[in-house]
Enzyme design. Structure first.
Site, PDB file in Angstrom:
ATOM      1  N   ARG A 198     -90.734 -21.058 -56.572  1.00 45.23           N
ATOM      2  CA  ARG A 198     -91.644 -19.987 -56.156  1.00 45.23           C
ATOM      3  C   ARG A 198     -93.076 -20.401 -56.492  1.00 45.23           C
ATOM      4  O   ARG A 198     -93.294 -21.273 -57.340  1.00 45.23           O
ATOM      5  CB  ARG A 198     -91.239 -18.685 -56.819  1.00 45.23           C
ATOM      6  CG  ARG A 198     -89.932 -18.149 -56.226  1.00 45.23           C
ATOM      7  CD  ARG A 198     -89.787 -16.649 -56.386  1.00 45.23           C
ATOM      8  NE  ARG A 198     -88.868 -16.078 -55.419  1.00 45.23           N
ATOM      9  CZ  ARG A 198     -87.534 -16.171 -55.471  1.00 45.23           C
ATOM     10  NH1 ARG A 198     -86.958 -16.831 -56.445  1.00 45.23           N
ATOM     11  NH2 ARG A 198     -86.788 -15.610 -54.548  1.00 45.23           N
ATOM     12  N   ASN A 252     -77.028 -22.572 -57.399  1.00 44.49           N
ATOM     13  CA  ASN A 252     -78.472 -22.350 -57.541  1.00 44.49           C
ATOM     14  C   ASN A 252     -78.822 -22.436 -59.035  1.00 44.49           C
ATOM     15  O   ASN A 252     -78.321 -21.648 -59.845  1.00 44.49           O
ATOM     16  CB  ASN A 252     -78.811 -20.965 -56.966  1.00 44.49           C
ATOM     17  CG  ASN A 252     -80.285 -20.631 -57.087  1.00 44.49           C
ATOM     18  OD1 ASN A 252     -80.898 -20.890 -58.115  1.00 44.49           O
ATOM     19  ND2 ASN A 252     -80.847 -20.033 -56.051  1.00 44.49           N
ATOM     20  N   HIS A 272     -89.713 -20.752 -62.368  1.00 46.00           N
ATOM     21  CA  HIS A 272     -88.454 -21.421 -62.749  1.00 46.00           C
ATOM     22  C   HIS A 272     -88.490 -22.869 -62.251  1.00 46.00           C
ATOM     23  O   HIS A 272     -88.982 -23.730 -62.949  1.00 46.00           O
ATOM     24  CB  HIS A 272     -87.204 -20.635 -62.351  1.00 46.00           C
ATOM     25  CG  HIS A 272     -87.313 -19.810 -61.120  1.00 46.00           C
ATOM     26  ND1 HIS A 272     -87.582 -20.368 -59.904  1.00 46.00           N
ATOM     27  CD2 HIS A 272     -87.211 -18.466 -60.911  1.00 46.00           C
ATOM     28  CE1 HIS A 272     -87.617 -19.404 -59.008  1.00 46.00           C
ATOM     29  NE2 HIS A 272     -87.412 -18.236 -59.571  1.00 46.00           N
ATOM     30  N   ARG A 301     -89.427 -21.993 -73.363  1.00 43.43           N
ATOM     31  CA  ARG A 301     -89.907 -22.641 -74.583  1.00 43.43           C
ATOM     32  C   ARG A 301     -90.873 -23.790 -74.320  1.00 43.43           C
ATOM     33  O   ARG A 301     -91.287 -24.474 -75.242  1.00 43.43           O
ATOM     34  CB  ARG A 301     -88.718 -23.148 -75.407  1.00 43.43           C
ATOM     35  CG  ARG A 301     -88.068 -22.077 -76.240  1.00 43.43           C
ATOM     36  CD  ARG A 301     -89.005 -21.657 -77.366  1.00 43.43           C
ATOM     37  NE  ARG A 301     -88.542 -20.470 -78.029  1.00 43.43           N
ATOM     38  CZ  ARG A 301     -87.889 -20.473 -79.186  1.00 43.43           C
ATOM     39  NH1 ARG A 301     -87.608 -21.591 -79.792  1.00 43.43           N
ATOM     40  NH2 ARG A 301     -87.535 -19.338 -79.728  1.00 43.43           N
ATOM     41  N   HIS A 314     -76.484 -14.502 -52.189  1.00 45.85           N
ATOM     42  CA  HIS A 314     -77.140 -13.441 -52.956  1.00 45.85           C
ATOM     43  C   HIS A 314     -76.093 -12.480 -53.513  1.00 45.85           C
ATOM     44  O   HIS A 314     -75.360 -11.847 -52.775  1.00 45.85           O
ATOM     45  CB  HIS A 314     -78.178 -12.648 -52.157  1.00 45.85           C
ATOM     46  CG  HIS A 314     -79.414 -12.395 -52.985  1.00 45.85           C
ATOM     47  ND1 HIS A 314     -79.430 -11.520 -54.040  1.00 45.85           N
ATOM     48  CD2 HIS A 314     -80.637 -12.956 -52.950  1.00 45.85           C
ATOM     49  CE1 HIS A 314     -80.624 -11.547 -54.598  1.00 45.85           C
ATOM     50  NE2 HIS A 314     -81.377 -12.411 -53.966  1.00 45.85           N
ATOM     51  N   ASP A 315     -76.020 -12.452 -54.833  1.00 44.54           N
ATOM     52  CA  ASP A 315     -75.121 -11.538 -55.537  1.00 44.54           C
ATOM     53  C   ASP A 315     -73.642 -11.808 -55.308  1.00 44.54           C
ATOM     54  O   ASP A 315     -72.815 -10.933 -55.554  1.00 44.54           O
ATOM     55  CB  ASP A 315     -75.449 -10.076 -55.209  1.00 44.54           C
ATOM     56  CG  ASP A 315     -76.847  -9.724 -55.658  1.00 44.54           C
ATOM     57  OD1 ASP A 315     -77.100  -9.765 -56.872  1.00 44.54           O
ATOM     58  OD2 ASP A 315     -77.696  -9.442 -54.793  1.00 44.54           O
ATOM     59  N   GLY A 354     -76.179 -18.318 -57.769  1.00 47.55           N
ATOM     60  CA  GLY A 354     -76.936 -18.623 -58.969  1.00 47.55           C
ATOM     61  C   GLY A 354     -76.695 -17.626 -60.090  1.00 47.55           C
ATOM     62  O   GLY A 354     -76.018 -17.924 -61.077  1.00 47.55           O
ATOM     63  N   HIS A 355     -77.238 -16.440 -59.934  1.00 50.25           N
ATOM     64  CA  HIS A 355     -77.322 -15.506 -61.052  1.00 50.25           C
ATOM     65  C   HIS A 355     -75.965 -15.235 -61.720  1.00 50.25           C
ATOM     66  O   HIS A 355     -75.813 -15.414 -62.934  1.00 50.25           O
ATOM     67  CB  HIS A 355     -77.962 -14.197 -60.572  1.00 50.25           C
ATOM     68  CG  HIS A 355     -78.218 -13.238 -61.671  1.00 50.25           C
ATOM     69  ND1 HIS A 355     -79.273 -13.390 -62.547  1.00 50.25           N
ATOM     70  CD2 HIS A 355     -77.550 -12.138 -62.080  1.00 50.25           C
ATOM     71  CE1 HIS A 355     -79.237 -12.405 -63.438  1.00 50.25           C
ATOM     72  NE2 HIS A 355     -78.201 -11.637 -63.165  1.00 50.25           N
ATOM     73  N   HIS A 383     -84.842 -22.846 -55.584  1.00 51.97           N
ATOM     74  CA  HIS A 383     -85.740 -21.951 -54.842  1.00 51.97           C
ATOM     75  C   HIS A 383     -87.058 -21.886 -55.612  1.00 51.97           C
ATOM     76  O   HIS A 383     -87.285 -20.970 -56.398  1.00 51.97           O
ATOM     77  CB  HIS A 383     -85.081 -20.561 -54.748  1.00 51.97           C
ATOM     78  CG  HIS A 383     -85.784 -19.610 -53.846  1.00 51.97           C
ATOM     79  ND1 HIS A 383     -85.109 -18.667 -53.107  1.00 51.97           N
ATOM     80  CD2 HIS A 383     -87.092 -19.433 -53.554  1.00 51.97           C
ATOM     81  CE1 HIS A 383     -85.978 -17.964 -52.394  1.00 51.97           C
ATOM     82  NE2 HIS A 383     -87.181 -18.406 -52.664  1.00 51.97           N
ATOM     83  N   GLU A 430     -84.652 -23.783 -50.942  1.00 52.81           N
ATOM     84  CA  GLU A 430     -84.967 -22.513 -50.293  1.00 52.81           C
ATOM     85  C   GLU A 430     -86.395 -22.123 -50.620  1.00 52.81           C
ATOM     86  O   GLU A 430     -86.902 -22.449 -51.698  1.00 52.81           O
ATOM     87  CB  GLU A 430     -84.097 -21.391 -50.866  1.00 52.81           C
ATOM     88  CG  GLU A 430     -82.645 -21.596 -50.747  1.00 52.81           C
ATOM     89  CD  GLU A 430     -81.871 -20.452 -51.400  1.00 52.81           C
ATOM     90  OE1 GLU A 430     -80.691 -20.339 -51.086  1.00 52.81           O
ATOM     91  OE2 GLU A 430     -82.451 -19.704 -52.211  1.00 52.81           O
ATOM     92  N   THR A 478     -86.867 -11.622 -56.594  1.00 49.06           N
ATOM     93  CA  THR A 478     -85.853 -12.461 -55.957  1.00 49.06           C
ATOM     94  C   THR A 478     -85.897 -12.112 -54.480  1.00 49.06           C
ATOM     95  O   THR A 478     -86.556 -11.143 -54.095  1.00 49.06           O
ATOM     96  CB  THR A 478     -84.461 -12.200 -56.565  1.00 49.06           C
ATOM     97  OG1 THR A 478     -83.494 -13.033 -55.896  1.00 49.06           O
ATOM     98  CG2 THR A 478     -84.030 -10.748 -56.444  1.00 49.06           C
TER      99      THR A 478
HETATM  100  N1  PXP Z   1     -79.985 -17.178 -51.281  1.00 55.92           N
HETATM  101  C1  PXP Z   1     -81.303 -16.927 -51.420  1.00 55.92           C
HETATM  102  C2  PXP Z   1     -82.175 -17.030 -50.211  1.00 55.92           C
HETATM  103  C3  PXP Z   1     -81.858 -16.603 -52.660  1.00 55.92           C
HETATM  104  O1  PXP Z   1     -83.159 -16.356 -52.782  1.00 55.92           O
HETATM  105  C4  PXP Z   1     -81.009 -16.533 -53.784  1.00 55.92           C
HETATM  106  C5  PXP Z   1     -81.592 -16.208 -55.129  1.00 55.92           C
HETATM  107  O2  PXP Z   1     -82.576 -17.128 -55.456  1.00 55.92           O
HETATM  108  C6  PXP Z   1     -79.645 -16.817 -53.592  1.00 55.92           C
HETATM  109  C7  PXP Z   1     -79.157 -17.126 -52.339  1.00 55.92           C
HETATM  110  C8  PXP Z   1     -78.682 -16.789 -54.731  1.00 55.92           C
HETATM  111  O3  PXP Z   1     -78.567 -15.472 -55.197  1.00 55.92           O
HETATM  112  P1  PXP Z   1     -77.882 -15.181 -56.606  1.00 55.92           P
HETATM  113  O4  PXP Z   1     -78.775 -15.773 -57.645  1.00 55.92           O
HETATM  114  O5  PXP Z   1     -77.798 -13.685 -56.657  1.00 55.92           O
HETATM  115  O6  PXP Z   1     -76.535 -15.837 -56.574  1.00 55.92           O
END
Ligand code: PXP
Length: 238
Positions: free
Chosen positions: A45, A7, A50, A18, A190-191, A213-214, A43, A70, A100
């Site tokens: 928004r 991601n 972003h 910037r 996610h996470d 991603g994060h 993703h 997404e 998020t």
């Molecule tokens: N899945 C979904 C639906 C998300 O919204 C996100 C964050 O944008 C992720 C996965 C990835 O999560 P992370 O950035 O914590 O890895």
């Protein structure tokens, strides 16, 4: 095999800080592919803070791996993905102001909406996925929408992992088994991180795809993007 879809929202956040084109989001995606990742996730928004819709078009025209888009299915979002035709669209129930994604669909409450969106997307040849909590009721309800896959929301797994990892993984194992028996593919995200990814992959099967991603982009600050992508791929092969 589980594919790693990176991601790249955070790369766009940095660019937008910037107003120019540094870092170049498309170049980063191409590099991430060349380092071995098998997919790119974005993703967008509604406030474009972003990833912007123009990035999604650029990515579709240029990347060679899987593009997963997404987002919340607003009219604008659906129109955009029908034009872009990514490989996969993951529908997420996040409110426009959400920092998020913070919840999975309550599938039965949105059954008609999800079923009709899935049908529209599938008619265009787009694979569909919906973001849900690891809960048998949601999995069974997902089947009735006609969706191809579910993405299991892994924030709770990540939170509990440092305490009791076996308890943390249990609902995800069960959900993936049920999904598989009912003919649904399983993604997760996610996470997920270098610490918790290998255990998740070892325990949850089959697992088609993880989107990360994060943590990955944060790790890249220390290890570099190429090393980091390879480290995540290594966790998936353990
Ligand atoms: N899945 C979904 C639906 C998300 O919204 C996100 C964050 O944008 C992720 C996965 C990835 O999560 P992370 O950035 O914590 O890895």
């Amino acid at each position: 095999m589980s594919i790693l879809s990176v991601n790249i929202n955070k790369i766009a956040t940095l660019r937008n800080a910037r107003g120019g084109n540094i870092p170049n989001v498309l170049q980063a995606a191409l590099d991430i592919e060349s380092f071995g990742a098998q997919g790119i996730t974005v993703h967008p928004r509604p406030d474009g803070r972003h990833i912007r819709y123009s990035d999604v078009f650029d990515l579709k025209d240029n990347i060679t791996t899987e593009l997963n888009v997404e987002g919340y299915p607003s009219d604008d979002f659906i129109q955009m993905v029908l034009e872009v035709k990514p490989h996969q669209v993951t529908l997420v129930p996040d409110a426009p102001e959400a920092l998020t994604s913070n919840a999975g669909w309550k599938v039965n409450e949105h059954h008609l909406q999800l079923r009709s969106l899935v049908e529209i997307l599938k008619k265009k040849g787009i694979r569909t996925s919906i973001f849900i909590d690891p809960d048998e009721t949601q999995i069974k309800a997902a089947v009735d929408t006609g969706v191809d896959r579910v993405e299991l929301y892994t924030e709770n797994y990540a939170k509990q992992f440092l305490g009791d990892r076996n308890a943390a993984i249990a609902p995800y194992r069960k959900s993936a088994e049920t999904a598989h028996q009912l003919g649904l593919g399983v993604n997760a995200g996610h996470d997920l991180s270098l610490e918790n990814l290998a255990f998740f992959k070892q325990q949850v099967s089959p697992l088609q795809e993880v989107s990360i991603g994060h943590a990955l982009i944060c790790d890249a600050l220390y290890f570099g993007l190429e090393n980091t992508v390879k480290m995540y791929l290594h966790q998936l092969q353990k």
